[in-house]
Design a protein around this motif. Structure first.
Motif, short mmCIF file in Angstrom:
data_model
loop_
_atom_site.label_atom_id
_atom_site.label_comp_id
_atom_site.label_asym_id
_atom_site.label_seq_id
_atom_site.Cartn_x
_atom_site.Cartn_y
_atom_site.Cartn_z
N ARG A 110 32.71 44.40 48.10
CA ARG A 110 33.90 43.58 48.36
C ARG A 110 33.74 42.18 47.75
NH1 ARG A 110 35.99 41.53 54.33
NH2 ARG A 110 37.42 39.95 53.54
N GLU A 111 32.56 41.60 47.88
CA GLU A 111 32.34 40.25 47.35
C GLU A 111 32.56 40.21 45.85
OE1 GLU A 111 28.88 36.76 47.41
OE2 GLU A 111 28.44 38.77 48.16
N ALA A 112 32.07 41.25 45.17
CA ALA A 112 32.20 41.29 43.71
C ALA A 112 33.66 41.43 43.28
CB ALA A 112 31.37 42.43 43.14
N LEU A 113 34.37 42.37 43.88
CA LEU A 113 35.74 42.65 43.47
C LEU A 113 36.72 41.60 43.98
CD1 LEU A 113 35.87 46.53 44.01
CD2 LEU A 113 35.67 45.30 41.84
N GLU A 114 36.62 41.28 45.27
CA GLU A 114 37.58 40.33 45.84
C GLU A 114 37.33 38.91 45.34
OE1 GLU A 114 39.31 38.96 50.20
OE2 GLU A 114 38.18 40.84 50.01
N GLY A 115 36.06 38.60 45.04
CA GLY A 115 35.78 37.27 44.49
C GLY A 115 36.51 37.05 43.18
N LYS A 116 36.56 38.10 42.35
CA LYS A 116 37.29 38.00 41.09
C LYS A 116 38.79 37.89 41.35
CE LYS A 116 37.59 37.84 36.64
NZ LYS A 116 37.02 36.69 35.89
#
Length: 240
Positions: A110-116
């Motif tokens: 989630r951090e990787a995708l939502e951060g973008k």
């Protein structure tokens, strides 16, 4: 919220599905069974209650869940419609032996995708996107005050879905939607606790302010505080 399944020497907790999730699956099965396509209109709530044989309140919550997942679109005065078929779909099947480790691994995804998505939303969010985020946050507070926990969780999901839409990147949004649907039942009430992530709420307000101000650094800082709060809430849960 959990039942225990015993297989030989194995004993593990398996989360029972909430009524909204069961209803959402019934609606999806109906869509497949009737071969409905993007843009097709679903029957009315009254008709779906009769077709699916589920309660009206459970059906409405199921429709709200599907809306946050981007599967359907509710147009006031017109009805409920199937949204565009996603160009990218992830199918995953697995058993969760250790819920805490699973949630921490899911959080990294989630951090990787939502951060973008947050980064892109700061640059591309429209007034309509911002109004949607603001609406869902206000609904979250309202439902919490009214003791409507499941609706509050759906409002929180709606806030994050609004960010994904605001990224203006359909492929990224589709990837997140696919992962979100797979993980939803675990994020919704992890460890049988429906208030475990409430501490992260103030950072959502800060994130919305940053998006309004088109301040990417402030937005990323607020998002990282959300992630840290969620991670801390997961790790603080004592093993059963």
């Amino acid at each position: 919220m959990y039942r225990v399944a015993v297989r030989g020497d194995q004993v593990k907790a398996i989360r029972k599905k909430r009524l909204s999730e069961i209803g959402a699956k019934e609606i999806k099965d109906y869509i497949k069974r009737e071969n409905l396509q993007s843009g097709d209109k679903l029957p009315s709530v009254a008709e779906l209650v009769d077709i699916l044989q589920i309660g009206r309140s459970s059906l409405r919550e199921a429709l709200q869940l599907l809306e946050t997942q981007g599967a359907i679109e509710v147009l006031n005065g017109k009805g409920t419609f199937i949204k565009d078929i996603k160009p990218f779909q992830i199918q995953m099947a697995f058993e969760v032996e250790d819920e805490k480790n699973f949630l921490l691994e899911a959080l990294e995804v989630r951090e990787a995708l939502e951060g973008k998505a947050v980064q892109l939303a700061v640059r591309a969010a429209s007034e309509e996107d911002i109004k949607s985020m603001d609406f869902h946050l206000k609904q979250y507070v309202q439902f919490i005050n009214e003791g409507k926990r499941e609706q509050a969780n759906l409002a929180d999901a709606g806030f994050h879905q609004a960010i994904y839409r605001a990224s203006n990147n359909p492929l990224l949004e589709s990837m997140i939607d696919s992962v979100w649907e797979t993980f939803h039942q675990f994020w919704n009430v992890p460890f049988g606790k429906d208030d475990i992530f409430d501490k992260s709420y103030p950072h959502h307000e800060t994130l919305l302010e940053a998006i309004k101000e088109t301040d990417e650094r402030k937005a990323q800082a607020a998002f990282q505080r959300i992630i840290k709060s969620v991670r801390d809430s997961i790790t603080e849960v004592k093993a059963l």
